[in-house]
Design a protein around this motif. Structure first.
Motif, PDB file in Angstrom:
ATOM      1  N   GLU A 144      -0.710   8.186  -2.793  1.00 19.97           N
ATOM      2  CA  GLU A 144      -1.004   8.436  -4.211  1.00 19.97           C
ATOM      3  C   GLU A 144       0.229   8.860  -5.014  1.00 19.97           C
ATOM      4  O   GLU A 144       0.394   8.469  -6.165  1.00 19.97           O
ATOM      5  N   ASP A 200       0.879  -1.176   0.000  1.00 18.54           N
ATOM      6  CA  ASP A 200       0.000   0.000   0.000  1.00 18.54           C
ATOM      7  C   ASP A 200       0.913   1.221   0.000  1.00 18.54           C
ATOM      8  O   ASP A 200       2.083   1.143   0.361  1.00 18.54           O
ATOM      9  N   PRO A 251      -3.497  -3.000  -9.620  1.00 23.36           N
ATOM     10  CA  PRO A 251      -4.485  -2.457  -8.686  1.00 23.36           C
ATOM     11  C   PRO A 251      -5.429  -3.548  -8.185  1.00 23.36           C
ATOM     12  O   PRO A 251      -5.719  -4.499  -8.908  1.00 23.36           O
ATOM     13  N   PHE A 254       2.926   0.768  -9.653  1.00 25.19           N
ATOM     14  CA  PHE A 254       2.172   0.145 -10.748  1.00 25.19           C
ATOM     15  C   PHE A 254       2.978   0.061 -12.035  1.00 25.19           C
ATOM     16  O   PHE A 254       3.006  -0.983 -12.681  1.00 25.19           O
ATOM     17  N   ARG A 312       2.045   6.020  -6.776  1.00 25.65           N
ATOM     18  CA  ARG A 312       1.233   5.133  -7.628  1.00 25.65           C
ATOM     19  C   ARG A 312       1.991   4.663  -8.876  1.00 25.65           C
ATOM     20  O   ARG A 312       2.061   3.471  -9.162  1.00 25.65           O
ATOM     21  N   SER A 313       2.566   5.593  -9.619  1.00 31.63           N
ATOM     22  CA  SER A 313       3.241   5.190 -10.858  1.00 31.63           C
ATOM     23  C   SER A 313       4.480   4.346 -10.571  1.00 31.63           C
ATOM     24  O   SER A 313       4.806   3.438 -11.340  1.00 31.63           O
TER      25      SER A 313
END
Length: 131
Positions: free
Chosen positions: A109, A106, A123, A116, A112-113
């Motif tokens: 934000e 986790d 996700p 991922f 995120r990139s």
């Protein structure tokens, strides 16, 4: 400068506390990281350049098939060079070798990139209770 990655590699608490402070933007704490990871973690990965700790990731687990990435840290001088991605890749190899089937993470934000796109996480639905 060559960077080496070591599953369950050596580090000292003061150096990791300084890296943690830099990475998470808080004052230096006196956490006994070495004892903590020895007792509670599946493993961890250290990144070193010339013997200097420049990266760290902790891999917690449930004692079964689920592992969890925690505290991914890269020294500011070494960011944007693939060190974080390599740390997570080594963490995944270590967890897989230990028999884990899933690696969870986790993150805020802003990361995120990284997780991922750079690291290949997918996700998924998850839940969280702030305590």
């Amino acid at each position: 400068m060559q960077i080496t990655y070591d599953w369950r590699g050596d580090f000292d608490d003061d150096t990791l506390n300084a890296l943690h402070s830099q990475g998470f933007g808080h004052s230096a704490l006196s956490i006994g990281w070495w004892e903590q990871v020895q007792r509670h973690s599946l493993g961890w990965v250290v990144a070193k350049a010339g013997g200097r700790l420049v990266g760290f990731v902790n891999v917690a687990w449930d004692g079964g098939v689920h592992a969890f990435v925690l505290d991914t840290l890269v020294d500011k001088e070494f960011q944007r060079r693939g060190v974080g991605t390599s740390l997570v890749a080594e963490a995944a190899r270590g967890a897989r070798a230990a028999g884990c089937e899933w690696l969870h993470v986790d993150f805020d934000e802003e990361h995120r990139s990284f997780y991922f796109e750079a690291c290949g996480f997918q996700p998924t639905d998850a839940g969280l209770i702030a305590l």
